[in-house]
Design a protein around this motif. Structure first.
Motif, PDB file in Angstrom:
ATOM      1  N   PHE A 211       3.876  -6.999  12.368  1.00  0.00           N
ATOM      2  CA  PHE A 211       5.016  -7.405  10.962  1.00  0.00           C
ATOM      3  C   PHE A 211       5.992  -7.404  11.249  1.00  0.00           C
ATOM      4  CE2 PHE A 211       7.371  -4.874   8.394  1.00  0.00           C
ATOM      5  CZ  PHE A 211       6.553  -5.644   6.455  1.00  0.00           C
ATOM      6  N   MET A 212       7.177  -7.427  12.186  1.00  0.00           N
ATOM      7  CA  MET A 212       8.056  -7.488  11.773  1.00  0.00           C
ATOM      8  C   MET A 212       8.248  -8.835  12.463  1.00  0.00           C
ATOM      9  SD  MET A 212       9.994  -4.596  11.748  1.00  0.00           S
ATOM     10  CE  MET A 212      11.343  -4.490  12.687  1.00  0.00           C
ATOM     11  N   ASP A 213       7.489  -9.093  13.410  1.00  0.00           N
ATOM     12  CA  ASP A 213       8.116 -10.712  13.480  1.00  0.00           C
ATOM     13  C   ASP A 213       7.290 -11.605  12.546  1.00  0.00           C
ATOM     14  OD1 ASP A 213       7.573 -13.469  15.855  1.00  0.00           O
ATOM     15  OD2 ASP A 213       5.870 -13.788  14.737  1.00  0.00           O
ATOM     16  N   THR A 214       6.461 -11.187  11.769  1.00  0.00           N
ATOM     17  CA  THR A 214       5.918 -12.208  10.720  1.00  0.00           C
ATOM     18  C   THR A 214       7.748 -11.862   9.308  1.00  0.00           C
ATOM     19  OG1 THR A 214       4.134 -11.671  10.591  1.00  0.00           O
ATOM     20  CG2 THR A 214       4.185 -12.656   9.190  1.00  0.00           C
ATOM     21  N   LEU A 215       7.436 -10.862   9.409  1.00  0.00           N
ATOM     22  CA  LEU A 215       9.190 -10.672   8.630  1.00  0.00           C
ATOM     23  C   LEU A 215       9.786 -11.163   8.773  1.00  0.00           C
ATOM     24  CD1 LEU A 215       9.740  -9.231   5.927  1.00  0.00           C
ATOM     25  CD2 LEU A 215      10.641  -7.083   7.605  1.00  0.00           C
ATOM     26  N   ALA A 216       9.720 -11.822  10.245  1.00  0.00           N
ATOM     27  CA  ALA A 216      11.340 -12.419  10.495  1.00  0.00           C
ATOM     28  C   ALA A 216      11.506 -13.765  10.418  1.00  0.00           C
ATOM     29  CB  ALA A 216      11.156 -11.786  12.131  1.00  0.00           C
ATOM     30  N   HIS A 217      10.096 -14.131  10.326  1.00  0.00           N
ATOM     31  CA  HIS A 217       9.827 -15.497  10.232  1.00  0.00           C
ATOM     32  C   HIS A 217       8.704 -16.789   8.917  1.00  0.00           C
ATOM     33  CE1 HIS A 217       9.542 -14.909  13.913  1.00  0.00           C
ATOM     34  NE2 HIS A 217      10.331 -16.221  14.138  1.00  0.00           N
ATOM     35  N   GLN A 218       9.019 -15.648   7.630  1.00  0.00           N
ATOM     36  CA  GLN A 218       7.745 -15.665   6.747  1.00  0.00           C
ATOM     37  C   GLN A 218       8.942 -14.958   5.209  1.00  0.00           C
ATOM     38  OE1 GLN A 218       5.980 -17.809   6.247  1.00  0.00           O
ATOM     39  NE2 GLN A 218       4.179 -17.680   8.187  1.00  0.00           N
ATOM     40  N   GLN A 219       8.403 -15.940   4.724  1.00  0.00           N
ATOM     41  CA  GLN A 219       9.437 -15.050   3.121  1.00  0.00           C
ATOM     42  C   GLN A 219       8.656 -14.214   2.499  1.00  0.00           C
ATOM     43  OE1 GLN A 219      10.749 -18.290   0.170  1.00  0.00           O
ATOM     44  NE2 GLN A 219      12.303 -16.541  -0.921  1.00  0.00           N
ATOM     45  N   PHE A 220       7.288 -14.292   2.899  1.00  0.00           N
ATOM     46  CA  PHE A 220       6.403 -12.833   1.517  1.00  0.00           C
ATOM     47  C   PHE A 220       5.526 -12.545   2.890  1.00  0.00           C
ATOM     48  CE2 PHE A 220       7.387 -15.923  -1.417  1.00  0.00           C
ATOM     49  CZ  PHE A 220       7.868 -15.233  -2.288  1.00  0.00           C
ATOM     50  N   VAL A 221       5.473 -11.145   2.271  1.00  0.00           N
ATOM     51  CA  VAL A 221       4.216 -10.911   3.197  1.00  0.00           C
ATOM     52  C   VAL A 221       3.180 -10.233   2.870  1.00  0.00           C
ATOM     53  CG1 VAL A 221       4.334  -9.580   6.335  1.00  0.00           C
ATOM     54  CG2 VAL A 221       5.386 -11.260   5.726  1.00  0.00           C
ATOM     55  N   ALA A 222       1.921 -10.000   2.799  1.00  0.00           N
ATOM     56  CA  ALA A 222       1.235  -9.152   2.452  1.00  0.00           C
ATOM     57  C   ALA A 222       0.816  -7.949   3.379  1.00  0.00           C
ATOM     58  CB  ALA A 222       0.197  -9.469   2.163  1.00  0.00           C
ATOM     59  N   VAL A 223       0.421  -6.592   3.349  1.00  0.00           N
ATOM     60  CA  VAL A 223      -0.280  -5.633   4.165  1.00  0.00           C
ATOM     61  C   VAL A 223      -1.203  -4.990   3.506  1.00  0.00           C
ATOM     62  CG1 VAL A 223      -0.045  -3.328   5.719  1.00  0.00           C
ATOM     63  CG2 VAL A 223       2.104  -5.782   5.427  1.00  0.00           C
ATOM     64  N   SER A 224      -1.784  -4.781   3.787  1.00  0.00           N
ATOM     65  CA  SER A 224      -3.511  -4.140   3.106  1.00  0.00           C
ATOM     66  C   SER A 224      -3.929  -2.875   4.431  1.00  0.00           C
ATOM     67  CB  SER A 224      -4.513  -4.825   3.325  1.00  0.00           C
ATOM     68  OG  SER A 224      -5.176  -5.277   4.429  1.00  0.00           O
ATOM     69  N   GLY A 225      -3.607  -1.504   3.318  1.00  0.00           N
ATOM     70  CA  GLY A 225      -4.348  -0.704   4.392  1.00  0.00           C
ATOM     71  C   GLY A 225      -4.476   0.790   3.266  1.00  0.00           C
ATOM     72  N   PHE A 226      -5.421   1.490   3.553  1.00  0.00           N
ATOM     73  CA  PHE A 226      -5.507   2.970   2.315  1.00  0.00           C
ATOM     74  C   PHE A 226      -4.239   3.963   2.636  1.00  0.00           C
ATOM     75  CE2 PHE A 226      -9.861   1.350   2.887  1.00  0.00           C
ATOM     76  CZ  PHE A 226      -9.924   0.820   1.158  1.00  0.00           C
ATOM     77  N   ALA A 227      -4.070   5.008   1.678  1.00  0.00           N
ATOM     78  CA  ALA A 227      -3.295   5.394   1.523  1.00  0.00           C
ATOM     79  C   ALA A 227      -2.750   5.936   3.335  1.00  0.00           C
ATOM     80  CB  ALA A 227      -3.082   6.557   0.822  1.00  0.00           C
ATOM     81  N   LYS A 228      -3.639   6.699   3.216  1.00  0.00           N
ATOM     82  CA  LYS A 228      -3.678   7.643   4.556  1.00  0.00           C
ATOM     83  C   LYS A 228      -3.848   6.579   6.502  1.00  0.00           C
ATOM     84  CE  LYS A 228      -5.150  12.424   3.921  1.00  0.00           C
ATOM     85  NZ  LYS A 228      -5.844  13.371   4.140  1.00  0.00           N
ATOM     86  N   THR A 229      -2.980   5.362   6.101  1.00  0.00           N
ATOM     87  CA  THR A 229      -3.072   4.416   7.642  1.00  0.00           C
ATOM     88  C   THR A 229      -1.449   4.722   7.423  1.00  0.00           C
ATOM     89  OG1 THR A 229      -2.451   2.665   5.525  1.00  0.00           O
ATOM     90  CG2 THR A 229      -4.670   3.392   6.844  1.00  0.00           C
ATOM     91  N   GLY A 230      -0.444   5.490   6.651  1.00  0.00           N
ATOM     92  CA  GLY A 230       1.276   5.173   7.027  1.00  0.00           C
ATOM     93  C   GLY A 230       1.447   3.798   6.678  1.00  0.00           C
ATOM     94  N   ARG A 231       0.995   3.436   5.350  1.00  0.00           N
ATOM     95  CA  ARG A 231       1.828   1.891   4.985  1.00  0.00           C
ATOM     96  C   ARG A 231       2.257   2.251   4.046  1.00  0.00           C
ATOM     97  NH1 ARG A 231      -2.006   1.682   0.803  1.00  0.00           N
ATOM     98  NH2 ARG A 231      -0.566   2.036  -1.266  1.00  0.00           N
ATOM     99  N   SER A 232       2.704   3.614   3.304  1.00  0.00           N
ATOM    100  CA  SER A 232       3.832   3.197   2.699  1.00  0.00           C
ATOM    101  C   SER A 232       4.973   4.607   3.538  1.00  0.00           C
ATOM    102  CB  SER A 232       3.378   4.150   0.961  1.00  0.00           C
ATOM    103  OG  SER A 232       1.655   3.129   0.240  1.00  0.00           O
ATOM    104  N   SER A 233       4.573   5.208   4.600  1.00  0.00           N
ATOM    105  CA  SER A 233       5.825   5.198   5.004  1.00  0.00           C
ATOM    106  C   SER A 233       6.747   4.641   6.260  1.00  0.00           C
ATOM    107  CB  SER A 233       5.178   6.853   5.039  1.00  0.00           C
ATOM    108  OG  SER A 233       4.194   6.781   6.400  1.00  0.00           O
ATOM    109  N   GLN A 234       5.994   3.728   6.757  1.00  0.00           N
ATOM    110  CA  GLN A 234       6.615   3.030   7.518  1.00  0.00           C
ATOM    111  C   GLN A 234       6.638   1.580   7.532  1.00  0.00           C
ATOM    112  OE1 GLN A 234       6.402   5.515  10.389  1.00  0.00           O
ATOM    113  NE2 GLN A 234       5.230   6.764   9.043  1.00  0.00           N
ATOM    114  N   ILE A 235       6.540   1.486   6.738  1.00  0.00           N
ATOM    115  CA  ILE A 235       6.550  -0.013   6.411  1.00  0.00           C
ATOM    116  C   ILE A 235       7.855  -0.650   5.634  1.00  0.00           C
ATOM    117  CG2 ILE A 235       6.489  -2.581   5.324  1.00  0.00           C
ATOM    118  CD1 ILE A 235       4.421  -2.289   7.122  1.00  0.00           C
TER     119      ILE A 235
END
Length: 739
Positions: A71-95
């Motif tokens: 994720f960090m590498d993609t964010l550094a080089h891309q303007q748009f990033v999509a992350v898919s994952g259910f609530a308990k994967t930690g996507r909403s708190s960690q990203i």
């Protein structure tokens, strides 16, 4: 610049020492080891607490952590990033935290980080959790802003807010120049505000190449969503869920409600310990299930332990329970809820069982009758999967529908089935700010769009070219529906601002009336009747608010007990008070006059009705037979007054009026008019634009009004009625004074 996990966890690369120990002291204390040399928090410059390291170990166990480097590498080089994952994967708190680290690596030279949520409570819960994990103070480095509540400063580097809040912020900052990263969470819910935000972000990104946009979704974004954001391919990072427990299918034969309650009691008798989440369909079902389970609890054997039913209504602030650890709470909780609450329990580890009815209630706007219809339909496959994931690997998900039932792949976008009048007003305002047309992922329904433009035209919010008028610009400043915003503006002319602002605040928040169980309904009615005003429910709301504020001045006043005694919602009254203050501040900011209170005088009563009619002349009905059957002028539908209304109660104090103005028509629930006030046909024709009147369908009620129009014209000595276009250009001042 990416930082590795070891740096964050304090395993290596210490950059600071405890402020209570200087370098020379540290050298002289040879028995001190690395445990005494603390790493400094990169966000506030203070040493990390021991809790930070404990939470860091928990964070590393989250499934999303494995995707951190990608994720960090993609964010550094891309303007748009999509992350898919259910609530308990930690996507909403960690990203969002990683986005803050990315911003810090470039010294936030492009702006701070904002993360949107669809519900206020989730924004608050996530901000509190993330501030704890980052070891900073809530309201400083990490904060939140939701309607009627703000907990952040200009120095906040990571802010959680609702999608609607960010849209309103764009009226003064159309390019979102305060932010370097915008995280749009829960994109799979496809709310109107989220779709509008994504439509505008596409245009903003073209003008700000340095801006980063992160899309978070429970499932993979559709190709339509991805191609909408960017012409090039948007990278999607998929976070694998840890897996869910066993799925048990059981056809309820249509009676899912009783099946769900029987299953709750069976789980409590025979299954291992753990909390239960029950997904029902309607608010009424949630409340009824709570009442039934509360009654059944008394008959359960004590050795089974406690059973605590908790009703969690979607979209109601403060309705979520405080969820603790299993060890701290010896009772089994049964959380009764409905869509779209699949993401509400992301931090709860005590849930072991999910009971899924497989249905949801959606409100579909019908532009022909100008009201919402409730549609009960199957949930999407993504929602079903999200519900299953709440159980964790060791739990069970009971689906009260056959295994072979075909569920739609994704939820239908709300933009194609909602009343978008407020959205159109906002987008017209954004055009003035230099933004182009919003590029929707899915286009709104043409009928709903035409209805919105027509309504804004009737409210004088548009000029002859279809652009926002001066009236429309001022209306857009208020966090209110367009009709109520027009009412507030009209109150400035009729010198009744103090009272109308109270009405606006009380109607914009959840109802202050508590509808209790059947055995307490008579007592609740006696409590409510003390506030009834003979002119109608809008005036009753003023009585309630004023009584609440008056008693607040007593230092010994117990607000919650007073509300409980009169079956009023303390939460709703506090929200109304906060909105009242916000509306008053808005009026002062745009330098509109605020009248002195004059509630109770005859002239004030008449002026309040005029102001209400200036905004709600499209919501007028007439009792056609004297028995409470009200004919709605705009679409010939017949409805009754709601029982909670002063008129609906048919008390001796208030008789049934012939003509009424209503705030809401709950067509599909009970076919009732809610929040009703008595008016006269003379007041109606004085405040109604003639070109709206001429567009009303033929009826006996319209003929009565037409005769009044003709009589008024003859008294004025009119020789010729102006054409409809002339009326649109120059409405008669004696009839529509605020146009």
């Amino acid at each position: 610049m990416e930082q590795d996990a070891a740096s964050l966890s304090g395993e290596d690369n210490f950059v600071g020492k405890s402020p209570c120990c200087s370098d020379s002291e540290a050298l002289s204390q040879g028995d001190k080891d690395y445990a005494d040399i603390l790493e400094l928090n990169q966000f506030d410059g203070l040493p990390y607490s021991s809790r930070f390291y404990k939470l860091m170990e928990e964070r590393k166990e989250l499934p999303v952590w494995r995707a951190r480097s990608e994720f960090m590498d993609t964010l550094a080089h891309q303007q748009f990033v999509a992350v898919s994952g259910f609530a308990k994967t930690g996507r909403s708190s960690q990203i969002p935290q990683w986005c803050a680290e990315f911003g810090l690596s470039v010294q936030f030279q492009h702006g701070m980080v904002v993360c949107t949520q669809t519900h206020s409570q989730q924004a608050v819960d996530l901000a509190l959790r993330v501030a704890d994990e980052m070891d900073v103070n809530i309201g400083h480095e990490v904060g939140y802003s939701i309607p009627l509540e703000k907990c952040c400063t200009s120095e906040t580097v990571l802010r959680f807010c609702t999608d609607n809040t960010l849209l309103r912020e764009m009226m003064s900052d159309p390019l979102l120049e305060r932010y370097g990263v915008v995280v749009v969470d829960q994109a799979h819910q496809r709310t109107v505000a989220t779709d509008v935000l994504l439509g505008l972000l596409k245009d903003i990104a073209l003008q700000r190449p340095e801006l980063r946009v992160v899309l978070l979704s429970a499932m993979d974004p559709t190709p339509k969503q991805l191609t909408h954001l960017s012409g090039s391919e948007v990278p999607v990072i998929r976070v694998e869920a840890p897996g869910a427990g066993e799925v048990v299918y059981s056809s309820s034969g249509g009676d899912y409600f009783c099946s769900a309650l029987r299953l709750v009691l069976e789980i409590h008798r025979s299954e291992e310990w753990g909390d239960v989440v029950v997904f029902l369909v309607t608010t009424q079902e949630i409340d009824l299930a709570r009442d039934i389970l509360c009654h059944e609890v008394h008959g359960l054997p004590p050795h089974l332990g406690g059973l605590v039913p908790i009703a969690v209504h979607p979209g109601q602030p403060g309705s979520l329970p405080i969820l603790g650890d299993e060890e701290a709470e010896p009772t089994r909780r049964v959380i009764l809820t409905s869509s779209p609450n699949e993401d509400f329990f992301w931090a709860d580890r005590s849930i072991r069982f999910v009971i899924d009815a497989g249905l949801e209630k959606r409100c579909v706007f019908n532009p022909r009758i100008r009201t919402n219809s409730a549609v009960i339909q199957p949930i999407s496959a993504a929602q079903a999967e999200s519900r299953k994931q709440l159980t964790g690997p060791a739990g069970k998900c009971f689906r009260l529908y056959p295994k072979d039932r075909q569920l739609p792949a994704e939820a239908r976008p709300q933009i194609v089935e909602s009343d978008i009048t407020s959205t159109v007003l906002f987008l017209k305002r954004m055009e003035i700010s230099g933004m182009g047309h919003c590029d929707f992922i899915d286009r709104p329904d043409p009928g709903c769009l035409m209805h919105s433009l027509e309504e804004l035209d009737y409210l004088a919010a548009l000029d002859n070219d279809g652009n926002l008028s001066e009236m429309g610009i001022i209306m857009s400043e208020f966090p209110l529906e367009p009709q109520m915003a027009k009412t507030v503006l009209a109150s400035c002319e009729f010198d009744c601002v103090s009272e109308v602002v109270i009405i606006a605040a009380m109607l914009a928040v959840p109802s202050c009336f508590i509808d209790p169980p059947a055995e307490l309904k008579a007592e609740a009615s006696r409590g409510h009747v003390k506030f009834q005003h003979p002119e109608g429910d809008h005036f009753t709301l003023v009585n309630i608010y004023k009584a609440f504020k008056q008693r607040q001045q007593d230092p010994y006043f117990n607000e919650e007990k007073w509300c409980q005694d009169f079956f009023l919602s303390h939460t709703a009254l506090l929200m109304a008070d906060a909105l009242h203050a916000e509306l008053t501040d808005t009026l002062r900011r745009i330098e509109l006059p605020i009248s002195m209170p004059a509630f109770g005088s005859r002239s004030n009563t008449l002026n309040i009705k005029r102001a209400l009619l200036a905004g709600f002349f499209m919501q007028v009905a007439r009792d056609v037979d004297g028995s409470g059957n009200y004919f709605i002028l705009t679409h010939k539908h017949v409805a009754q007054i709601h029982p909670l209304s002063g008129y609906g109660a048919k008390s001796p104090k208030l008789g049934l009026p012939e003509w009424v103005l209503f705030h809401q028509h709950s067509f599909s629930e009970d076919n009732c008019l809610r929040t009703v006030t008595r008016i006269t046909p003379e007041e109606f024709i004085q405040m109604t634009p003639q070109y709206f009147f001429y567009n009303l369908p033929p009826s006996e009620s319209k003929e009565i009004l037409q005769n009044l129009f003709n009589h008024a014209d003859s008294e004025c000595g009119e020789e010729k009625r102006p054409s409809q276009e002339e009326q649109r250009q120059e409405p008669p001042s004696e009839r529509c004074v605020v146009q």
